[in-house]
Design a protein around this motif. Structure first.
Motif, PDB file in Angstrom:
ATOM      1  N   VAL A 345       4.408   4.250 -24.510  1.00  0.00           N
ATOM      2  CA  VAL A 345       3.702   3.902 -23.270  1.00  0.00           C
ATOM      3  C   VAL A 345       4.393   4.571 -22.092  1.00  0.00           C
ATOM      4  O   VAL A 345       5.619   4.499 -21.961  1.00  0.00           O
ATOM      5  N   MET A 346       3.621   5.239 -21.268  1.00  0.00           N
ATOM      6  CA  MET A 346       4.143   5.825 -20.031  1.00  0.00           C
ATOM      7  C   MET A 346       3.518   5.055 -18.864  1.00  0.00           C
ATOM      8  O   MET A 346       2.384   4.601 -18.974  1.00  0.00           O
ATOM      9  N   ILE A 347       4.243   4.978 -17.759  1.00  0.00           N
ATOM     10  CA  ILE A 347       3.628   4.415 -16.552  1.00  0.00           C
ATOM     11  C   ILE A 347       3.396   5.573 -15.606  1.00  0.00           C
ATOM     12  O   ILE A 347       4.335   6.293 -15.257  1.00  0.00           O
ATOM     13  N   ARG A 348       2.133   5.782 -15.244  1.00  0.00           N
ATOM     14  CA  ARG A 348       1.845   6.911 -14.358  1.00  0.00           C
ATOM     15  C   ARG A 348       2.246   6.555 -12.936  1.00  0.00           C
ATOM     16  O   ARG A 348       1.856   5.501 -12.415  1.00  0.00           O
ATOM     17  N   ASN A 349       3.027   7.428 -12.330  1.00  0.00           N
ATOM     18  CA  ASN A 349       3.391   7.200 -10.925  1.00  0.00           C
ATOM     19  C   ASN A 349       2.153   7.317 -10.066  1.00  0.00           C
ATOM     20  O   ASN A 349       1.305   8.151 -10.315  1.00  0.00           O
ATOM     21  N   THR A 350       2.089   6.473  -9.073  1.00  0.00           N
ATOM     22  CA  THR A 350       0.984   6.619  -8.137  1.00  0.00           C
ATOM     23  C   THR A 350       1.339   7.712  -7.146  1.00  0.00           C
ATOM     24  O   THR A 350       2.398   7.692  -6.539  1.00  0.00           O
ATOM     25  N   GLN A 351       0.477   8.697  -7.060  1.00  0.00           N
ATOM     26  CA  GLN A 351       0.753   9.868  -6.226  1.00  0.00           C
ATOM     27  C   GLN A 351      -0.328  10.041  -5.172  1.00  0.00           C
ATOM     28  O   GLN A 351      -1.498  10.116  -5.515  1.00  0.00           O
ATOM     29  N   GLY A 352       0.079  10.119  -3.924  1.00  0.00           N
ATOM     30  CA  GLY A 352      -0.875  10.516  -2.889  1.00  0.00           C
ATOM     31  C   GLY A 352      -1.815   9.440  -2.411  1.00  0.00           C
ATOM     32  O   GLY A 352      -2.901   9.720  -1.927  1.00  0.00           O
ATOM     33  N   GLU A 353      -1.380   8.171  -2.540  1.00  0.00           N
ATOM     34  CA  GLU A 353      -2.281   7.102  -2.106  1.00  0.00           C
ATOM     35  C   GLU A 353      -2.521   7.142  -0.602  1.00  0.00           C
ATOM     36  O   GLU A 353      -3.590   6.780  -0.122  1.00  0.00           O
ATOM     37  N   ASP A 354      -1.516   7.619   0.138  1.00  0.00           N
ATOM     38  CA  ASP A 354      -1.658   7.645   1.604  1.00  0.00           C
ATOM     39  C   ASP A 354      -2.729   8.633   2.078  1.00  0.00           C
ATOM     40  O   ASP A 354      -3.241   8.520   3.177  1.00  0.00           O
ATOM     41  N   ILE A 355      -3.086   9.595   1.236  1.00  0.00           N
ATOM     42  CA  ILE A 355      -4.140  10.544   1.643  1.00  0.00           C
ATOM     43  C   ILE A 355      -5.376  10.404   0.741  1.00  0.00           C
ATOM     44  O   ILE A 355      -6.182  11.311   0.617  1.00  0.00           O
ATOM     45  N   ALA A 356      -5.505   9.239   0.080  1.00  0.00           N
ATOM     46  CA  ALA A 356      -6.629   8.977  -0.834  1.00  0.00           C
ATOM     47  C   ALA A 356      -6.785  10.096  -1.853  1.00  0.00           C
ATOM     48  O   ALA A 356      -7.878  10.579  -2.110  1.00  0.00           O
ATOM     49  N   ALA A 357      -5.635  10.512  -2.422  1.00  0.00           N
ATOM     50  CA  ALA A 357      -5.669  11.588  -3.419  1.00  0.00           C
ATOM     51  C   ALA A 357      -5.234  11.092  -4.787  1.00  0.00           C
ATOM     52  O   ALA A 357      -5.127  11.854  -5.723  1.00  0.00           O
ATOM     53  N   ALA A 358      -4.986   9.782  -4.905  1.00  0.00           N
ATOM     54  CA  ALA A 358      -4.522   9.260  -6.193  1.00  0.00           C
ATOM     55  C   ALA A 358      -5.711   9.103  -7.138  1.00  0.00           C
ATOM     56  O   ALA A 358      -6.855   9.192  -6.733  1.00  0.00           O
ATOM     57  N   CYS A 359      -5.397   8.825  -8.417  1.00  0.00           N
ATOM     58  CA  CYS A 359      -6.433   8.663  -9.444  1.00  0.00           C
ATOM     59  C   CYS A 359      -7.538   7.751  -8.941  1.00  0.00           C
ATOM     60  O   CYS A 359      -7.272   6.646  -8.485  1.00  0.00           O
TER      61      CYS A 359
END
Ligand code: SAH
Length: 368
Positions: A345-359
């Motif tokens: 199991v991997m935990i995906r880092n949340t990336q780019g939430e501040d610019i609405a670019a996350a998954c």
């Protein structure tokens, strides 16, 4: 609508018609056929392929090993670029960069570059919007407009690679806007171009197609022998819950998709990734751990746990408005229990939430 290839263009005449043949998106075989049909040697197709997809050339006059007269004919009759750069934004938290591009039909799409310690991933869109209406996803909330062509899928890479440095992009994921397997032909053609050694230099092991689960197309893709990696957006092992958050599950229920990904894993000898957004009280219970374990112990796969990224920027209603993220403590406990059962199991880092670019946050505000 799929990418239309016109082989009728006569390269020996000046094209007065404004409809030029778009070469970007044609596969190696299609380009060779195009040149042969136009009365040119087939190897010209290989040369142009190499210029467009490897050297990322956007002007026929830079194609140094083509005769000048052919370059002129190509300029008069054909086009290379399918997208235009509109703007980009960089996350101040982790350097994630979101691009907005525009198609010739004036549709806006988004792509994201995600730099991490050991890799840099480019996330590509395959459709303008998405027809699937998954309750946790911003793209679903914006609705579906049109499929992208293979050229439009590849040009996201071209512009991002020219901007970011081709060698700096190590992974490609088809996880942006849209459902790749509902735009099957263009996705397969783009994959075929990416998978050619002459192009990006990125190995197939580092190219991942993510699907919400279009079971028959998963099997079809397995049979294409492209052998790229496949990720299934699982999100629940129970049909009733999955159908609530992903309406497509009514059409292709879990059993069909699990059979299809097992077939994919067998046929391509790759390990399937299950993507699993952690939704508070919905799919983070003890029985979900048990069900995931039962599923994953059966065949080569791993789970990518994804913290739920907020949809607040979309002002959602209904079920979408009620979804909240599983608290971090519970995510860690959930993951640990699976690991204790020998599941990867991997935990995906949340990336780019501040610019609405996350998954799942990609949606074009202009379309509102
Ligand atoms: N249609 C494809 C690819 C696009 S979604 C698919 O469904 O897989 C890419 C990934 O982002 C999927 O795993 C999707 O489930 C996830 N995702 C969507 N919305 C999200 C959100 N709000 N937070 C976190 N991940 C999300």
């Amino acid at each position: 609508m799929e990418n239309q290839i016109s082989l009728d263009t006569n390269l020996s005449t000046n094209n007065t018609n404004s409809e030029k043949t778009v070469l970007k998106g044609l596969t190696l075989d299609e380009l060779k056929a195009y040149f042969a049909k136009s009365g040119e040697p087939r190897f010209r197709g290989e040369q142009v392929f190499n210029w467009m997809y490897n050297h990322l050339v956007t002007d026929f006059f830079e194609m140094a090993n083509l005769p000048k007269v052919l370059r002129t004919k190509l300029k008069d009759n054909c086009e290379i670029m399918t997208l235009e750069y509109v703007e980009s934004e960089i996350s101040s938290i982790n350097g994630t960069k979101k691009y907005i591009f525009e198609t010739k039909a004036k549709n806006k799409i988004e792509s994201v570059i995600i730099p991490e310690e050991d890799r840099t991933t480019l996330c590509l869109s395959t459709q303008v919007g998405c027809p699937l209406d998954c309750k946790f996803c911003a793209t679903g909330l914006m609705g579906y407009k049109i499929n992208l062509t293979a050229g439009e899928i590849y040009d996201q890479y071209v512009i991002a690679a020219k901007d970011h440095g081709k060698d700096n992009i190590t992974n490609i994921v088809f996880m942006g806007m849209g459902e790749p397997l509902l735009n099957y032909n263009a996705t397969v053609n783009a994959l075929e171009i990416f998978a050619q050694e002459l192009t990006t230099g990125i190995s197939k092991k580092k190219i991942t197609v993510s699907t919400a689960g279009i079971a028959p197309k998963i099997k079809e893709l397995a049979d294409k022998n492209l052998n790229v990696k496949l990720a299934l957006s699982l999100h629940s092992c129970f049909d009733d819950i999955r159908s609530k958050i992903m309406p497509i599950n009514d059409k292709y229920p879990l059993k069909q998709n699990i059979d299809a990904v097992k077939y994919y894993a067998r046929k391509t000898r790759t390990r399937i990734t299950f993507e699993y957004i952690m939704l508070n009280g919905i799919n983070d219970r003890d029985e979900d751990i048990e069900a995931l374990w039962k599923l994953c112990k059966e065949f080569p796969c791993k789970i990518n746990v994804i913290p739920f990224n907020s949809l607040k920027h979309m002002n959602p209603s209904g079920l979408s408005a009620e979804l909240t993220p599983t608290p971090l403590e519970r995510i860690n406990e959930f993951v640990q229990q699976l690991r204790d059962k020998n599941i990867t199991v991997m935990i995906r880092n949340t990336q780019g939430e501040d610019i609405a670019a996350a998954c799942g946050q990609l949606a074009i505000k202009y379309n509102y």
